[in-house]
Write a protein that holds these residues in place. Structure first.
Motif, PDB file in Angstrom:
ATOM      1  N   LYS A 266       2.526   9.844  -1.490  1.00 27.55           N
ATOM      2  CA  LYS A 266       1.883  10.790  -2.396  1.00 27.55           C
ATOM      3  C   LYS A 266       2.368  12.209  -2.117  1.00 27.55           C
ATOM      4  O   LYS A 266       2.493  13.025  -3.037  1.00 27.55           O
ATOM      5  CB  LYS A 266       0.361  10.724  -2.223  1.00 27.55           C
TER       6      LYS A 266
ATOM      7  N   ARG B  76       7.817   1.920  10.459  1.00 30.04           N
ATOM      8  CA  ARG B  76       7.646   3.038   9.523  1.00 30.04           C
ATOM      9  C   ARG B  76       8.944   3.822   9.339  1.00 30.04           C
ATOM     10  O   ARG B  76       9.093   4.565   8.370  1.00 30.04           O
ATOM     11  CB  ARG B  76       6.544   3.982  10.019  1.00 30.04           C
TER      12      ARG B  76
ATOM     13  N   ASP C  25      -5.923   7.723   8.361  1.00 31.00           N
ATOM     14  CA  ASP C  25      -6.024   6.327   7.937  1.00 31.00           C
ATOM     15  C   ASP C  25      -5.062   5.958   6.810  1.00 31.00           C
ATOM     16  O   ASP C  25      -5.126   4.855   6.260  1.00 31.00           O
ATOM     17  CB  ASP C  25      -7.457   5.975   7.493  1.00 31.00           C
ATOM     18  N   GLY C  26      -4.185   6.879   6.450  1.00 29.44           N
ATOM     19  CA  GLY C  26      -3.172   6.567   5.435  1.00 29.44           C
ATOM     20  C   GLY C  26      -1.867   6.196   6.107  1.00 29.44           C
ATOM     21  O   GLY C  26      -1.594   6.614   7.231  1.00 29.44           O
ATOM     22  N   GLN C  27      -1.075   5.409   5.425  1.00 31.45           N
ATOM     23  CA  GLN C  27       0.203   5.006   5.986  1.00 31.45           C
ATOM     24  C   GLN C  27       1.230   6.121   5.845  1.00 31.45           C
ATOM     25  O   GLN C  27       1.124   6.981   4.980  1.00 31.45           O
ATOM     26  CB  GLN C  27       0.709   3.740   5.288  1.00 31.45           C
TER      27      GLN C  27
ATOM     28  N   MET D  24       0.837  -1.200   0.000  1.00 32.01           N
ATOM     29  CA  MET D  24       0.000   0.000   0.000  1.00 32.01           C
ATOM     30  C   MET D  24       0.873   1.252   0.000  1.00 32.01           C
ATOM     31  O   MET D  24       1.823   1.366   0.776  1.00 32.01           O
ATOM     32  CB  MET D  24      -0.906   0.009   1.239  1.00 32.01           C
ATOM     33  N   GLN D  25       0.578   2.201  -0.882  1.00 34.06           N
ATOM     34  CA  GLN D  25       1.361   3.424  -0.974  1.00 34.06           C
ATOM     35  C   GLN D  25       1.136   4.295   0.258  1.00 34.06           C
ATOM     36  O   GLN D  25       0.005   4.568   0.630  1.00 34.06           O
ATOM     37  CB  GLN D  25       0.989   4.222  -2.230  1.00 34.06           C
ATOM     38  N   PRO D  26       2.226   4.762   0.884  1.00 33.59           N
ATOM     39  CA  PRO D  26       2.060   5.690   2.009  1.00 33.59           C
ATOM     40  C   PRO D  26       1.430   6.993   1.515  1.00 33.59           C
ATOM     41  O   PRO D  26       1.662   7.409   0.383  1.00 33.59           O
ATOM     42  CB  PRO D  26       3.494   5.931   2.487  1.00 33.59           C
TER      43      PRO D  26
ATOM     44  N   ARG E 178       8.024   6.832  -1.350  1.00 36.89           N
ATOM     45  CA  ARG E 178       6.902   6.264  -2.106  1.00 36.89           C
ATOM     46  C   ARG E 178       5.595   7.009  -1.841  1.00 36.89           C
ATOM     47  O   ARG E 178       4.570   6.706  -2.452  1.00 36.89           O
ATOM     48  CB  ARG E 178       6.729   4.784  -1.726  1.00 36.89           C
TER      49      ARG E 178
END
Length: 324
Positions: free
Chosen positions: A86, A61, A32-34, A1-3, A84
């Motif tokens: 966004k 992390r 809720d995002g990594q 899953m993309q952070p 990685r």
């Protein structure tokens, strides 16, 4: 899953501060995002890496990479090559974040599809005078807060109504902007924030600044921004920034007509001239020749036609002042 966000922290002899810096990042709510935290050790001679690894063992992390001592901007570029997420946020290894920074900023970026969001800062440290000066600088006018502008418009508005501050840690930017081919590596020890912040905003179609003092900047002796008596390094760094700006502007001529860009260019030229006054002619020519040998003819032409007249104009102004 993309952070959703990559936090990049260049580190150099920060063993005393890196734990508090990292913990202020790791407690952030990322909606809720990594999140990934990329620490790049820049050849530290203390226990910086050990301190990071203690935290990395407990929190996956956190990643740590190492390089020989080359300066924070080279370290940031290494971190960016591993990122990685966004969005990108550059932290300094001795500073901290307010716990609500990412939840508010990422929420605004996603809701408005912003390319970049800026926020204010609050300084802390031992010298009260320095802290007060920084706090005045890291603030914005109510006229600008919370509105959407193009990057160029935002720079102009901030400059007109108060302060435009260039520090990279005071902004979160889409990774596609930061990794644009139009952003050249700027190989300078000082002042490169003047380049990266301006170019990233030139490339940002939708930008915003919020008034929250999210970034907590530590003012201390020995940090790279407070090192005195480095005139040759400052001159070389400013020249490097001007060279990189010339490349960007020569490929984006539409920005040349911006009043802010003209003012910004002139400010860099004045800074260069001010530093040149503290160097011998031989030292100054040596710095210029080093960079001149590594740039293309079109950039060299652009610098001579755009920046050199400004430099000569400032020189004449200063000469007249001395005569009077």
């Amino acid at each position: 899953m993309q952070p959703i966000i990559s936090v990049i922290i260049p580190c150099y002899n920060s063993a005393e501060y890196i734990k508090s810096s990292l913990l202020s990042v790791l407690v952030q709510d990322t909606l809720d995002g990594q999140m990934e935290v990329i620490c790049v050790d820049d050849g530290s001679t203390d226990d910086t890496v050990k301190e990071i690894e203690k935290i990395a063992v407990k929190d996956k992390r956190v990643k740590v990479y190492s390089q020989p001592h080359k300066g924070p901007y080279i370290a940031r570029d290494l971190g960016l090559s591993k990122a990685r997420g966004k969005y990108i946020h550059y932290m300094d290894s001795d500073d901290m974040l307010d716990k609500n920074t990412y939840s508010i900023c990422l929420g605004l970026m996603q809701y408005h599809n912003l390319d970049q969001i800026m926020f204010c800062g609050e300084a802390f440290g031992e010298k009260a005078e320095s802290v007060e000066a920084y706090n005045k600088h890291y603030s914005v006018s109510d006229e600008v807060k919370g509105q959407i502008f193009s990057g160029i418009e935002l720079m102009e508005k901030m400059s007109e109504t108060g302060n435009f501050f260039v520090g990279l840690p005071f902004r979160i930017v889409k990774r596609e902007i930061v990794q644009s081919k139009e952003i050249l590596p700027c190989l300078s020890l000082f002042h490169a924030d003047n380049y990266y912040s301006m170019v990233s905003l030139c490339l940002s179609q939708k930008s915003m600044v919020v008034g929250n003092r999210f970034y907590k900047r530590r003012v201390r002796e020995g940090s790279i921004s407070t090192i005195p008596n480095k005139e040759k390094e400052h001159f070389s760094s400013i020249w490097s920034v001007i060279m990189a700006l010339s490349y960007m502007l020569s490929n984006n001529l539409k920005h040349i007509d911006s009043p802010f860009i003209k003012k910004y260019m002139f400010r860099m030229v004045r800074a260069l001239y001010r530093r040149a006054g503290n160097l011998t002619q031989e030292e100054m020519e040596s710095c210029i020749d080093t960079f001149d040998a590594n740039i293309s003819d079109d950039i060299r032409f652009f610098m001579k036609t755009c920046f050199l007249p400004l430099f000569m104009k400032e020189r004449n102004v200063q000469r007249k002042k001395k005569k009077n």
